[in-house]
Scaffold this active site. Structure first.
Site, mmCIF file in Angstrom:
data_model
loop_
_atom_site.group_PDB
_atom_site.id
_atom_site.type_symbol
_atom_site.label_atom_id
_atom_site.label_comp_id
_atom_site.label_asym_id
_atom_site.label_seq_id
_atom_site.Cartn_x
_atom_site.Cartn_y
_atom_site.Cartn_z
ATOM 1 N N GLY A 229 6.834 12.387 -17.640
ATOM 2 C CA GLY A 229 7.698 13.070 -16.953
ATOM 3 C C GLY A 229 7.099 14.567 -16.461
ATOM 4 N N GLU A 269 4.096 9.281 -23.427
ATOM 5 C CA GLU A 269 3.858 8.343 -22.617
ATOM 6 C C GLU A 269 3.807 8.668 -21.171
ATOM 7 O OE1 GLU A 269 7.900 6.687 -22.939
ATOM 8 O OE2 GLU A 269 7.380 5.305 -24.714
ATOM 9 N N GLY A 271 2.537 9.030 -17.604
ATOM 10 C CA GLY A 271 1.886 8.179 -16.672
ATOM 11 C C GLY A 271 1.431 9.076 -15.398
ATOM 12 N N ARG A 307 6.037 6.256 -1.929
ATOM 13 C CA ARG A 307 6.869 7.503 -2.082
ATOM 14 C C ARG A 307 7.316 8.418 -1.053
ATOM 15 N NH1 ARG A 307 4.535 11.200 -4.718
ATOM 16 N NH2 ARG A 307 6.523 11.577 -6.166
ATOM 17 N N CYS A 338 7.975 -2.024 10.373
ATOM 18 C CA CYS A 338 9.036 -2.055 11.589
ATOM 19 C C CYS A 338 10.231 -1.377 10.996
ATOM 20 C CB CYS A 338 9.529 -3.307 12.158
ATOM 21 S SG CYS A 338 8.061 -4.264 12.720
ATOM 22 N N GLU A 339 10.030 0.037 10.282
ATOM 23 C CA GLU A 339 10.937 0.678 9.623
ATOM 24 C C GLU A 339 10.342 2.185 9.980
ATOM 25 O OE1 GLU A 339 13.467 0.248 7.687
ATOM 26 O OE2 GLU A 339 13.348 -1.794 7.387
HETATM 27 C C1 LIG Z 1 8.121 5.769 -16.135
HETATM 28 C C2 LIG Z 1 8.379 5.998 -17.492
HETATM 29 C C3 LIG Z 1 7.124 6.860 -18.347
HETATM 30 C C4 LIG Z 1 6.201 7.551 -17.282
HETATM 31 O O1 LIG Z 1 6.771 8.517 -16.401
HETATM 32 P P1 LIG Z 1 5.679 9.386 -15.652
HETATM 33 O O2 LIG Z 1 6.723 10.432 -14.768
HETATM 34 O O3 LIG Z 1 4.899 8.784 -14.944
HETATM 35 O O4 LIG Z 1 5.300 10.352 -16.771
HETATM 36 C C5 LIG Z 1 6.987 7.158 -19.673
HETATM 37 N N1 LIG Z 1 7.998 6.221 -20.279
HETATM 38 C C6 LIG Z 1 9.142 5.570 -19.967
HETATM 39 C C7 LIG Z 1 10.029 4.956 -20.731
HETATM 40 C C8 LIG Z 1 9.130 5.491 -18.208
HETATM 41 O O5 LIG Z 1 10.144 4.695 -17.936
#
Ligand SMILES: *Cc1c(COP(=O)(O)O)cnc(C)c1O
Length: 414
Positions: A229, A269, A271, A307, A338-339
């Site tokens: 997040g 976690e 990403g 995005r 085509c969008e």
């Molecule tokens: C999508 C997700 C993440 C990663 O989210 P980011 O916004 O990329 O940091 C981590 N944990 C869970 C369970 C997710 O669904």
């Protein structure tokens, strides 16, 4: 100004061997960033980042992160297979479930992944599909609105994830009776936030809930999972998260809230934060049309980066070789779907673009390639790695029509 790890000359050499469009990822920057994250949380013994595989599911990137000490956060069978392929198992895999098929749980259990359980009703389901492990993590949903100061950052009451506090307590009791020895607690309450108080606020809440669960059920809570997040500065004027400060504030929460007798390891976690800024979609301008507005058509489309079309997200654009030219033209930069939402930029001020110019779209290292799709018969692009030593490696070839037709038998129509 947003910087690139390559210039026009370098990229012209790269595109001689690899035709556009493609995503290219900066290994050096990814490694430096992840080291900074580990440093920020080094006060917590056992801290681990489980890279959210869905953000960039390429084994070459996953391997780099694994070398830097990361585990993998998976939530689907194929993501588990990728983690398995680069040699992850046991404590190196977090399996974040939600509405998860039995087959996926069975595979996760065979790998001895940490199961992150989404619901009280999934206890029986997991027991039938792989069995109850000795350590387990549970997803918490506090309901209501999630605020940082006066700002509403998320709406847990509307989110499909996690359990209520009462369900959590009941789940802990059931799981204790089924032999679970170690518990973790997880929540994901805000997405793509650049507010540095998110992790500290979330950590404080999870520490409080963990202490309460420990007191009321006797469960040994050993893991707090802050999930993902943390956002990135997509816009040039936005600031980066101050990860050292975030780490220090989470520490303060730990010292103030975690009671004596609980020894808690932290994990995340992330990403987007880990790879987002270090990927670039490289495309070429192939058409220019002037009607009621001025359009630049590039050889990538929303299938390569969804995005902007999906969320209206801003992605910065650099025209290679014109970094210092005046941005005195206004363009919509579009793809070929085509969008009408297939636009990487709308009314963007850019230098004058000529046909053949290399147009680089920034911040595609997370939720970029991985959100790709095959609409309109479009093929997925290649992925390249800009290696630490300056070399370039093909880490995923581009799809061909044969890949697109692999699930059909066209010969029966002849
Ligand atoms: C999508 C997700 C993440 C990663 O989210 P980011 O916004 O990329 O940091 C981590 N944990 C869970 C369970 C997710 O669904």
């Amino acid at each position: 100004m947003k910087k690139l790890p390559f210039d026009k000359e370098q990229m012209e050499r790269i595109v001689k061997d690899h035709s556009t469009p493609f995503h290219i990822y900066d290994e050096k920057a990814i490694r430096e960033n992840i080291r900074e994250l580990y440093k920020a949380f080094s006060w917590n013994k056992g801290f681990k980042e489980y890279f959210a595989v869905k953000a960039l599911p390429n084994p070459a990137i996953m391997q780099i992160l694994h070398q830097e000490g990361c585990g993998m956060d998976c939530s689907a069978l194929t993501e588990l297979m990728l983690a398995d392929a680069i040699g992850c198992s046991g404590e190196d895999i977090m399996f974040s479930s939600n509405d998860t098929p039995g087959e996926d749980f069975e595979y996760a259990r065979r790998l001895d992944a940490i199961i992150n359980l989404d619901d009280i009703t999934h206890i029986d389901f997991l027991e039938r599909h792989g069995g109850i492990p000795q350590r387990i993590c549970c997803r918490y949903n506090p309901g209501g609105e999630f605020r940082l100061g006066n700002d509403i950052m998320g709406n847990p009451a509307d989110a499909k994830y996690g359990m209520t506090y009462d369900q959590l307590e009941e789940s802990f009791r059931i799981l204790l009776a089924k032999g679970v020895k170690e518990f973790g607690l997880h929540a994901f309450l805000a997405s793509s936030t650049t507010d540095d108080s998110y992790f500290p606020t979330l950590a404080r809440e999870l520490f409080t809930v963990a202490a309460r669960l420990h007191e009321r059920t006797g469960a040994n809570v050993t893991l707090i999972n802050l999930s993902g997040g943390i956002g990135i500065p997509y816009m040039p004027h936005e600031r980066r998260a101050d990860i050292a400060h975030i780490g220090a504030e989470v520490r303060r929460a730990y010292e103030e809230v975690v009671p004596e007798g609980l020894d808690i390891k932290l994990c995340a976690e992330l990403g987007r934060y880990v790879t987002g800024p270090y990927g670039y979609l490289v495309t070429r301008a192939i058409h220019k049309k002037d009607i009621y507005k001025n359009y630049i058509g590039v050889d990538a489309c929303a299938c390569n980066l969804m995005r902007p079309a999906m969320y209206g997200s801003y992605h910065h654009i650099t025209v290679l070789g014109k970094e210092n030219a005046p941005a005195d033209h206004v363009y919509d930069v579009v793809g070929s779907l085509c969008e009408n939402n297939d636009k990487f930029a709308i009314d963007r001020q850019l230098p004058e673009i000529e046909m053949g110019d290399l147009v680089v779209i920034h911040d595609t290292g997370a939720h970029g390639f991985s959100m790709g799709y095959n609409y309109n018969g479009k093929l997925r692009s290649a992925e390249l790695l800009l290696c630490e030593d300056g070399g370039v490696k093909l880490i995923r070839r581009a799809e061909t029509p044969e890949d697109y037709f692999a699930t059909l038998d066209l010969s029966v129509y002849k």
